[in-house]
Motif scaffolding. Structure first.
Motif, short mmCIF file in Angstrom:
data_model
loop_
_atom_site.label_atom_id
_atom_site.label_comp_id
_atom_site.label_asym_id
_atom_site.label_seq_id
_atom_site.Cartn_x
_atom_site.Cartn_y
_atom_site.Cartn_z
N LEU A 250 -2.39 -41.25 -29.75
CA LEU A 250 -1.96 -41.06 -28.38
C LEU A 250 -1.02 -39.87 -28.26
CD1 LEU A 250 -1.72 -41.90 -25.44
CD2 LEU A 250 -0.04 -43.64 -26.11
N ARG A 251 -0.10 -39.75 -29.18
CA ARG A 251 0.82 -38.60 -29.17
C ARG A 251 0.06 -37.29 -29.30
NH1 ARG A 251 5.66 -37.45 -33.59
NH2 ARG A 251 6.60 -35.68 -32.49
N ARG A 252 -0.92 -37.28 -30.17
CA ARG A 252 -1.73 -36.06 -30.36
C ARG A 252 -2.50 -35.71 -29.08
NH1 ARG A 252 -4.96 -37.97 -33.97
NH2 ARG A 252 -3.37 -37.78 -35.62
N ALA A 253 -3.06 -36.73 -28.42
CA ALA A 253 -3.83 -36.49 -27.20
C ALA A 253 -2.93 -35.99 -26.07
CB ALA A 253 -4.55 -37.76 -26.77
N LEU A 254 -1.71 -36.53 -25.97
CA LEU A 254 -0.79 -36.10 -24.93
C LEU A 254 -0.39 -34.64 -25.09
CD1 LEU A 254 1.54 -39.23 -24.70
CD2 LEU A 254 -0.07 -38.44 -22.96
N ARG A 255 -0.33 -34.18 -26.32
CA ARG A 255 0.07 -32.80 -26.58
C ARG A 255 -0.94 -31.78 -26.06
NH1 ARG A 255 2.49 -32.92 -32.80
NH2 ARG A 255 4.58 -33.72 -32.26
N THR A 256 -2.17 -32.20 -25.84
CA THR A 256 -3.18 -31.26 -25.35
C THR A 256 -2.92 -30.84 -23.90
OG1 THR A 256 -4.70 -32.96 -24.50
CG2 THR A 256 -4.89 -32.37 -26.85
N GLY A 257 -2.19 -31.67 -23.17
CA GLY A 257 -1.93 -31.37 -21.76
C GLY A 257 -3.10 -31.68 -20.85
N GLU A 258 -4.18 -32.22 -21.39
CA GLU A 258 -5.36 -32.51 -20.58
C GLU A 258 -5.25 -33.91 -19.95
OE1 GLU A 258 -8.71 -32.18 -23.12
OE2 GLU A 258 -8.32 -30.10 -23.68
N GLY A 259 -6.07 -34.13 -18.91
CA GLY A 259 -6.15 -35.46 -18.33
C GLY A 259 -6.55 -36.48 -19.39
N LEU A 260 -6.00 -37.69 -19.29
CA LEU A 260 -6.18 -38.67 -20.36
C LEU A 260 -6.22 -40.08 -19.78
CD1 LEU A 260 -6.13 -39.30 -23.47
CD2 LEU A 260 -3.63 -39.39 -23.26
#
Length: 214
Positions: free
Chosen positions: A106-116
């Motif tokens: 989740l932390r890695r996905a949030l770092r992308t700045g994309e919708g999630l």
């Protein structure tokens, strides 16, 4: 507006290029539509969407079928671990590893700045607080998709997937979900949420795509 398409942004509910939505909270109740609810939910490009509800209510099924972009589902993480470990090994023994891997992803996905889109069991308020901060930093909105499914239906969903939770855990989930549902039905929102969408099983089954604009 096409009735099969819902712009789920906060404020007016209409996505306007180059214009940020107003921060006023919005609650959209899509229950009791008898199959005539929207087929698509669209969110802003930096928005975060939390799907919550009782265990067995269909959160993971909805995510796998409808999410067109990035998604983080703790059930996917659990399934990956289960596929590599002996079937006789109780989940309670490796649950801490599953949670660590889930939150790391989740932390890695949030770092992308994309919708999630994120699966939330509803019993970890600190996770929603974390997502609230992340949404604000990226200039987006935190949306809540709440699946309102009767407890008996959720229990049947657990039996169908072959994975259940203890009676104690299910009671805890029921209390948490009931409080959240009561708040949203009265027009309120959890702290940090800009909008909420209420779905029953029929409305959830009608959804074919959850996506982000831009």
């Amino acid at each position: 507006m096409n009735r099969t398409l819902v712009y789920a942004t906060a404020g007016t509910g209409i996505a306007v290029p180059g214009q940020r939505p107003a921060p006023a909270p919005v609650v959209r109740d899509l229950r009791d539509r008898a199959g005539s609810g929207p087929h698509v939910l669209l969110f802003g490009p930096q928005d975060l969407v939390v799907i919550t509800g009782l265990p067995g209510s269909g959160k993971s099924t909805l995510m796998r079928r409808a999410v067109a972009g990035r998604r983080v589902d703790s059930q996917d993480t659990r399934d990956r671990f289960a596929a590599r470990l002996p079937r006789a090994l109780p989940y309670t023994l490796y649950r801490p590893l599953v949670r660590l891997a889930h939150y790391t992803g989740l932390r890695r996905a949030l770092r992308t700045g994309e919708g999630l889109v994120v699966h939330d069991c509803g019993t970890q308020p600190w996770v929603r607080a974390w997502l609230t901060r992340a949404a604000r930093r990226r200039g987006g909105t935190l949306h809540l998709l709440l699946l309102d499914v009767p407890p008996d239906t959720a229990r049947e969903g657990q039996r169908t997937r072959g994975r259940g939770v203890s009676r104690y855990a299910f009671r805890r989930h029921r209390r948490t979900t009931a409080r959240l549902l009561d708040t949203v039905e009265r027009g309120g929102l959890p702290a940090g949420c800009g909008a909420a969408v209420l779905l029953d099983r029929t409305a959830a089954d009608a959804l074919r795509r959850i996506a982000f604009t831009g």
